[in-house]
Design an enzyme around this catalytic site. Structure first.
Site, short mmCIF file in Angstrom:
data_model
loop_
_atom_site.label_atom_id
_atom_site.label_comp_id
_atom_site.label_asym_id
_atom_site.label_seq_id
_atom_site.Cartn_x
_atom_site.Cartn_y
_atom_site.Cartn_z
N GLU A 92 27.45 2.51 51.76
CA GLU A 92 27.92 3.46 50.76
C GLU A 92 29.40 3.14 50.56
O GLU A 92 30.24 3.45 51.41
CB GLU A 92 27.77 4.89 51.27
CG GLU A 92 28.08 5.90 50.18
CD GLU A 92 28.82 7.15 50.69
OE1 GLU A 92 28.92 8.10 49.91
OE2 GLU A 92 29.30 7.16 51.83
N ASN A 134 32.26 7.25 60.46
CA ASN A 134 33.66 7.43 60.04
C ASN A 134 34.27 8.62 60.78
O ASN A 134 35.46 8.66 61.05
CB ASN A 134 33.74 7.67 58.54
CG ASN A 134 35.16 7.98 58.11
OD1 ASN A 134 36.04 7.14 58.22
ND2 ASN A 134 35.40 9.22 57.68
N HIS A 135 33.40 9.60 61.08
CA HIS A 135 33.85 10.84 61.69
C HIS A 135 32.71 11.39 62.55
O HIS A 135 31.57 10.96 62.42
CB HIS A 135 34.20 11.86 60.60
CG HIS A 135 33.16 11.92 59.53
ND1 HIS A 135 33.24 11.18 58.37
CD2 HIS A 135 31.97 12.58 59.45
CE1 HIS A 135 32.17 11.40 57.63
NE2 HIS A 135 31.38 12.23 58.26
N ASP A 179 38.11 12.40 61.82
CA ASP A 179 37.87 10.96 61.70
C ASP A 179 37.97 10.27 63.05
O ASP A 179 38.88 10.56 63.83
CB ASP A 179 38.91 10.33 60.77
CG ASP A 179 38.42 10.26 59.34
OD1 ASP A 179 37.89 11.27 58.86
OD2 ASP A 179 38.57 9.19 58.72
N ASP A 207 24.01 13.48 46.95
CA ASP A 207 25.35 14.00 46.67
C ASP A 207 25.47 14.37 45.19
O ASP A 207 24.50 14.26 44.44
CB ASP A 207 26.40 12.93 47.01
CG ASP A 207 26.54 12.75 48.51
OD1 ASP A 207 26.39 13.75 49.25
OD2 ASP A 207 26.81 11.62 48.94
N ASP A 263 27.52 5.16 56.17
CA ASP A 263 28.22 6.19 55.43
C ASP A 263 29.71 5.84 55.27
O ASP A 263 30.34 5.35 56.21
CB ASP A 263 28.10 7.50 56.24
CG ASP A 263 28.53 8.73 55.48
OD1 ASP A 263 27.99 8.97 54.39
OD2 ASP A 263 29.43 9.45 55.96
C1 NOJ Z 1 28.89 10.51 52.16
C2 NOJ Z 1 27.61 11.25 52.21
O1 NOJ Z 1 26.75 10.75 51.22
C3 NOJ Z 1 27.94 12.72 52.00
O2 NOJ Z 1 26.78 13.48 51.88
C4 NOJ Z 1 28.79 13.21 53.13
O3 NOJ Z 1 29.24 14.52 52.86
C5 NOJ Z 1 30.01 12.32 53.31
N1 NOJ Z 1 29.73 10.92 53.23
C6 NOJ Z 1 30.65 12.58 54.65
O4 NOJ Z 1 29.82 12.08 55.67
#
Ligand code: NOJ
Length: 567
Positions: free
Chosen positions: A243, A103-104, A171, A310, A201
């Protein structure tokens, strides 16, 4: 139906190389260390390892800020070590999934450095720019309280750039065909080095249209189909585990009506309601979330989990439900994060209560889908709330009573080892638990084995059997003429349960089978103890459940307890 979808009956184990095992003594785990622990993971029953990001990174977001997609961060080893690792997994029949963070990038990635340096840079359009700061720049931040904006000014480019996450994670403009082609190249690279797929991700953000003018989310779902086609062309059994913390009414858009987009998604909906049920003993919202995430294509699968790396994101709960979870599991403000979550590990949240821990894992292992275990949970590791944000639950694996838990010989590990107190390595470690037949780790090993021997859960259909009690959940799964009944008591009180196993069993239906339907329906074989159940004359079973008790029954009587494969 193809019966060799490996992820349907897998047991996933998620870990960060840097926190697992250090062999160089520099205080950071490495691939050589992980390789030394593969027999341990195989012994535990793990069938696939999900590696969190290990590519070169400035490490401002635990590696989710990648600065080179085609390498291994030298802290963890070399590409050669990585291939040794995937080969060693292959030898043990274990698969490897890796995080794919596209994504980034990191703001230190050469693509971004080039993009910002000149309007003529070939990478300029790989990122998302705006001359003016968009009016909604303060909305849509993913880390409220820490992140202030989704647009930051770049002095060099003299433009604002978009970043859904932290400001050091610009991004990628994923709508740009060149970026999409690069994503495929990255996938192809790692598949060639032996991985069986990706934990992708931030999928909703990867496929979202991005730009200053975009006010409402617009998903480009077909991108997922392109990824799926590419990986299955390169490697027939590769998967994407997404995710995607999304609402159930978009699940089928993500999976694709025919399963042509994603093979797996984490079930965030069930996860959050599960914690509400653990907090209050009210299973009704959990049952609703099971119902609302029930629909999925035959090839698709949910990833079921308890905690991950997380915060425990409770953002989808109603405010009162979230408050109930905070009250039960994170009463101090410091235990909460981003105004929606909890930054603790499971064991301290459940006050180290063995009965509750067993119940929670028994439940997770028996929810519809494939279980995903977080490293250290098998020994009930704790957290370190003195560390910032989510680092609290990312401390090194506790292997033994040796200094620094046997994780490293370095007296100053990069991430501190939990030392002293209830969850310190002196009390919670693999070596001690391995020697203790009654340890949590040995319990977990046995439960994983039982889960693997119960393919009805991963492959089958489920029904929630009616129970007059909201604090008890009875799930029944059926697959290939076998059924299991799984019962959990969420309350702190013993429960006397009476119920009828009313779902129609499929065993005995086929011509030539001698078993009568009645026999199959009336007897429940306990898969974990000798406490079997014979129904009464009215067809009702009576089960006495301890506080937080659980039962795994196979419907019908069998001496060997194992699933009888029909094919
Ligand atoms: C989701 C990941 O699980 C998290 O740890 C991360 O900070 C963000 N995406 C950004 O990549």
């Amino acid at each position: 139906m193809i019966n060799d979808l490996w992820y349907k009956n897998a047991v996933l184990y998620c870990l960060h190389v840097g926190s697992f095992m250090d062999t160089t003594g520099d205080g950071t785990g490495d691939f050589r260390g992980l390789m030394r622990r593969l027999d341990y993971l195989q012994g535990l029953g793990v069938t696939a390892i999900w590696l969190m990001p290990f590519q070169p990174s400035p490490m401002r977001d635990d590696g989710y800020d990648v600065s080179d997609y085609y390498n291994v961060d030298p802290r963890y080893g070399t590409l050669g070590d990585f291939v040794d690792f995937t080969h060693a997994c292959d030898q043990r029949g274990m698969r490897v999934l890796i995080d794919l963070v596209v994504n980034h990038t990191s703001d230190q990635h050469p693509w971004f450095q080039s993009a910002r340096s000149s309007p003529d840079s070939p990478f300029r359009d790989w990122y998302v720019w705006s001359k003016k700061k968009p009016r909604d720049a303060a909305s849509g931040v993913v880390f409220p309280g820490v992140q202030k904006s989704t647009w930051n000014y770049d002095e060099k480019a003299r433009l604002y750039y978009f970043h859904r996450f932290y400001e050091f994670q610009p991004d990628l403009n994923t709508s740009n065909p060149e970026v999409q082609a690069e994503i495929l190249k990255i996938m192809g690279f790692w598949m060639q080095l032996g991985v069986s797929g990706f934990r992708m991700d931030a999928v909703p953000f990867v496929i979202a249209k991005k730009g200053a003018g975009i006010t409402k989310p617009v998903e480009q779902y077909d991108m997922l189909r392109t990824f799926a086609e590419f990986i299955s062309w390169r490697h027939g059994s590769a998967i994407v585990l997404a995710e995607a913390n999304v609402l159930p009414d978009t699940d089928m858009d993500y999976f694709g009506a025919e399963g042509e987009r994603l093979q797996m998604m984490f079930n965030f909906q069930v996860n959050q309601h599960l914690f509400y049920a653990l907090a209050t003993a009210d299973t009704q919202p959990l049952i609703q979330s099971l119902a609302s995430t029930r629909a999925r294509p035959a090839t698709a699968q949910w990833g079921q989990f308890l905690r991950n790396h997380d915060e425990l994101d409770l953002g989808r709960l109603k405010p009162a439900q979230r408050e109930a979870c905070f009250a039960a599991f994170a009463p101090d403000k410091d235990m909460q994060l981003y105004k929606r979550g909890i930054r603790r590990r499971l064991a301290p949240m459940l006050h180290g209560d063995r009965r509750r821990l067993e119940m929670a894992y028994s439940l997770m292992l028996s929810l519809p889908g494939t279980p995903v275990i977080r490293y250290g949970d098998e020994i009930a590791m704790g957290d370190d709330l003195s560390l910032p944000e989510r680092n609290s639950c990312r401390t090194p694996m506790q292997w033994s009573r040796d200094a620094n838990a046997g994780f490293t010989t370095n007296p100053h590990p990069k991430n501190p080892v939990i030392t002293g107190g209830t969850y310190g390595y002196e009390h919670v470690n693999v070596a001690d638990q391995r020697r203790d037949p009654d340890s949590f780790m040995n319990w977990m090993e046995r439960m994983i084995r039982t889960r693997k021997e119960t393919p009805e859960i991963g492959w089958g259909d489920f029904t929630v059997l009616p129970s007059r009690r909201d604090d008890v959940l009875i799930l029944r799964y059926t697959w290939q003429e076998n059924s299991v009944l799984i019962i959990h008591n969420f309350s702190a009180d013993p429960v006397e349960l009476r119920f009828r196993s009313s779902a129609k069993p499929t065993a005995g239906k086929k011509a030539g089978k001698s078993q009568s339907t009645k026999q199959v329906d009336t007897y429940l074989t306990n898969l974990l103890s000798n406490d079997h159940s014979q129904c009464d004359a009215n067809g009702r079973h009576r089960i006495l459940l301890e506080p937080y008790g659980y039962r795994w029954f196979r419907v019908g009587g069998q001496d060997d307890l194992l699933h009888r494969a029909a094919t």
